[in-house]
Design an enzyme around this catalytic site. Structure first.
Site, PDB file in Angstrom:
ATOM      1  CD  GLU A  53      46.013  53.765  51.802  1.00 19.19           C
ATOM      2  OE1 GLU A  53      46.352  53.177  50.760  1.00 19.19           O
ATOM      3  OE2 GLU A  53      47.027  54.421  52.447  1.00 19.19           O
ATOM      4  CE1 TYR A 136      48.591  49.065  51.623  1.00 20.82           C
ATOM      5  CE2 TYR A 136      46.867  49.911  50.328  1.00 20.82           C
ATOM      6  CZ  TYR A 136      47.965  50.001  50.888  1.00 20.82           C
ATOM      7  OH  TYR A 136      48.612  51.319  50.968  1.00 20.82           O
ATOM      8  CG  ASP A 154      52.510  49.303  49.653  1.00 14.06           C
ATOM      9  OD1 ASP A 154      53.576  48.752  49.974  1.00 14.06           O
ATOM     10  OD2 ASP A 154      52.178  50.431  49.200  1.00 14.06           O
TER      11      ASP A 154
END
Ligand code: SF4
Length: 365
Positions: A53, A136, A154
C-alpha cells in the site's frame, strides 16, 4: 441541525437495502473472475500488505511489482525493516521516488516492534498513530489483512462512486470527502470488507478509467446513474491542476582513470531525497551548449567540458531538464567534494534517479 451529505444530495441509502446488496454481489462476483494476479494479493500478512500500500501511493502498479519482491527479500518482516541501515533502505527504494515513504515505513516498523510486539496493530487508532499511515492506508491494511469492516476511498474509488451516484461535489473538499466516505460505508460488505474494497479499487483501475471508461464491460452499468443518464463524461467534475514549473540544471560526469564517478551528497537542506548521492548539479537559467571553452559548474573547481545530451525528469509539478556534461576537476579538491564510486557500488547506494538517467546517457556516448 446539519443534514448528512447523503440527504442533502437527495439520495436514500441503506447498507442493507436491496440495491446495495445486489450491487455488492455483482461487484464481488466480477472481482472473483477478473482481478489481476498481483503479488500482494497472494497474502494476508499485514506487513506485506502494508508495504504494498505504501509503495502504491503515487506509483503505478507495474512500476511497483519489481521493487516489491526485491524489497521483501531484503526486509522480509517488520523486525528486519526496523533494524535496517538507512542507506540500505534508501538504496532498495531508489527509483520509486517519494523517499519520505521509505523513511516513514521504517519509523512505523520501529514503533510496531517497540509498542506492538512486532505485529501490525488491529485497532484503527493505533494504526493511524504510525508514521506515514493515514485513513486510507489504515483502512486498506486492516480490512484486507484482518477483515475489519473499514471503507477505503482512494482516487479510483472516488471516481467510481462519483459516477455511480452522480456526485457533483468537489471530491477534494472536506464535504466531498465526507460524501464519498458515506457512500463507501453504505456499500461496504461487512462479511468480505477486504475483497470488497479491493474490488471497488480494481474496477476504478481497470474498467471505470478516467478518460475512457469501459462501460459495456462494467458489472455495475445497470446501477450506474451516470451511465444510465448518458453523462459519464461529466463525472467526476474536473479539478484544476496546478501549472507545471520548468527548471533547468547542468550535471557534471567526472570519471577518474579507473572508471569511478564522482558523486556528492544531497544537501542537508534539500526538500527532496535527503541522504541520497548525485552527480554535481547546479540549477541554471539557461544552458550554454556551444561546447567551446570549459565552463565552471560553480565555485567548487569543476569544469564542464562537453555537452553529452539532456535527460528529463518530473518531480510533482516540477519538470526538470538536465544538461549532462562530461567534466573534469580544475584542481585536486576531489576528496572534499564527495566520493568516487564504481558502477557496481552504485547499486548498493541511494543514488537519485536523475543521476542514474544522466549516467546511462553518459555511458551510451
Ligand atoms: Fe464507471 Fe461506466 Fe461502470 Fe458507470 S458503467 S461505474 S461509468 S465503468
Amino acid at each position: 441541525m446539519k443534514q448528512p451529505a447523503s440527504q442533502r444530495l437527495g439520495h436514500t441509502r441503506k447498507s442493507g437495502s436491496g440495491c446495495a446488496i445486489a450491487l455488492r454481489r455483482k461487484l464481488l462476483a466480477w472481482y472473483d473472475r477478473h482481478r489481476r494476479d498481483l503479488p500482494w494479493r497472494k497474502t494476508r500478512d499485514p506487513y506485506r500488505i502494508w508495504v504494498s500500500e505504501i509503495m502504491l501511493q503515487q506509483t503505478r502498479v507495474q512500476a511497483v511489482i519489481p521493487y516489491y519482491g526485491k524489497f521483501l527479500r531484503s526486509f522480509p518482516d517488520v523486525t528486519a525493516l526496523a533494524g535496517a541501515d538507512e542507506q540500505e533502505l534508501l538504496a532498495a527504494w531508489s527509483g520509486l521516488g517519494y523517499y519520505s515513504r521509505a523513511r516513514n515505513l521504517q519509523k512505523a516498523a520501529r514503533a510496531i516492534v517497540t509498542r506492538h510486539g512486532g505485529q501490525f496493530p488491529r485497532g484503527p487508532e493505533e494504526a493511524l498513530a504510525l508514521a506515514g499511515i493515514g485513513t486510507y492506508t489504515a483502512a486498506a491494511v486492516l480490512s484486507i489483512a484482518y477483515g475489519i469492516p473499514l471503507p477505503v476511498v482512494d482516487g479510483n474509488v472516488a471516481r467510481v462512486l462519483s459516477r455511480l451516484f452522480v456526485l457533483l461535489a468537489d471530491l477534494r473538499t472536506p464535504t466531498g470527502k465526507q460524501i464519498l466516505l458515506e457512500w463507501a460505508t453504505v456499500l461496504l460488505s461487512q462479511k468480505h470488507p477486504g475483497d470488497f474494497n479491493q474490488a471497488l479499487m480494481e474496477l476504478g483501475a481497470t474498467v471505470c478509467l478516467p478518460q475512457k471508461p469501459q462501460c459495456p464491460a462494467c458489472p455495475l452499468r445497470g446501477d450506474c446513474q451516470a451511465f444510465l443518464r448518458n453523462q459519464v463524461a461529466k463525472y467526476p467534475p474536473s479539478a484544476k491542476k496546478p501549472s507545471p514549473v520548468s527548471r533547468r540544471f547542468t550535471a557534471a560526469v567526472i570519471l577518474d582513470g579507473k572508471g569511478n564517478c564522482l558523486l556528492v551528497p544531497r544537501p542537508a537542506s534539500a526538500r527532496w531525497m535527503k541522504g541520497f548521492w548525485e552527480l554535481p548539479l547546479r540549477e541554471v537559467d539557461h544552458v550554454d551548449d556551444r561546447n567551446h571553452d570549459p565552463q565552471p559548474l560553480s565555485e567548487d573547481g569543476i569544469l564542464l567540458e562537453k555537452l553529452l545530451g539532456r535527460v528529463r525528469h518530473t518531480i510533482t509539478t516540477n519538470k526538470l531538464e538536465i544538461s549532462v556534461f562530461r567534466a573534469r576537476l580544475k584542481r585536486r579538491a576531489s576528496s572534499s567534494l564527495g566520493k568516487w564510486v564504481s558502477l557496481g557500488e552504485m547499486d548498493r547506494l541511494p543514488v537519485t534517479t536523475i543521476t542514474r538517467k544522466a549516467l546511462r546517457l553518459a555511458l551510451s556516448k
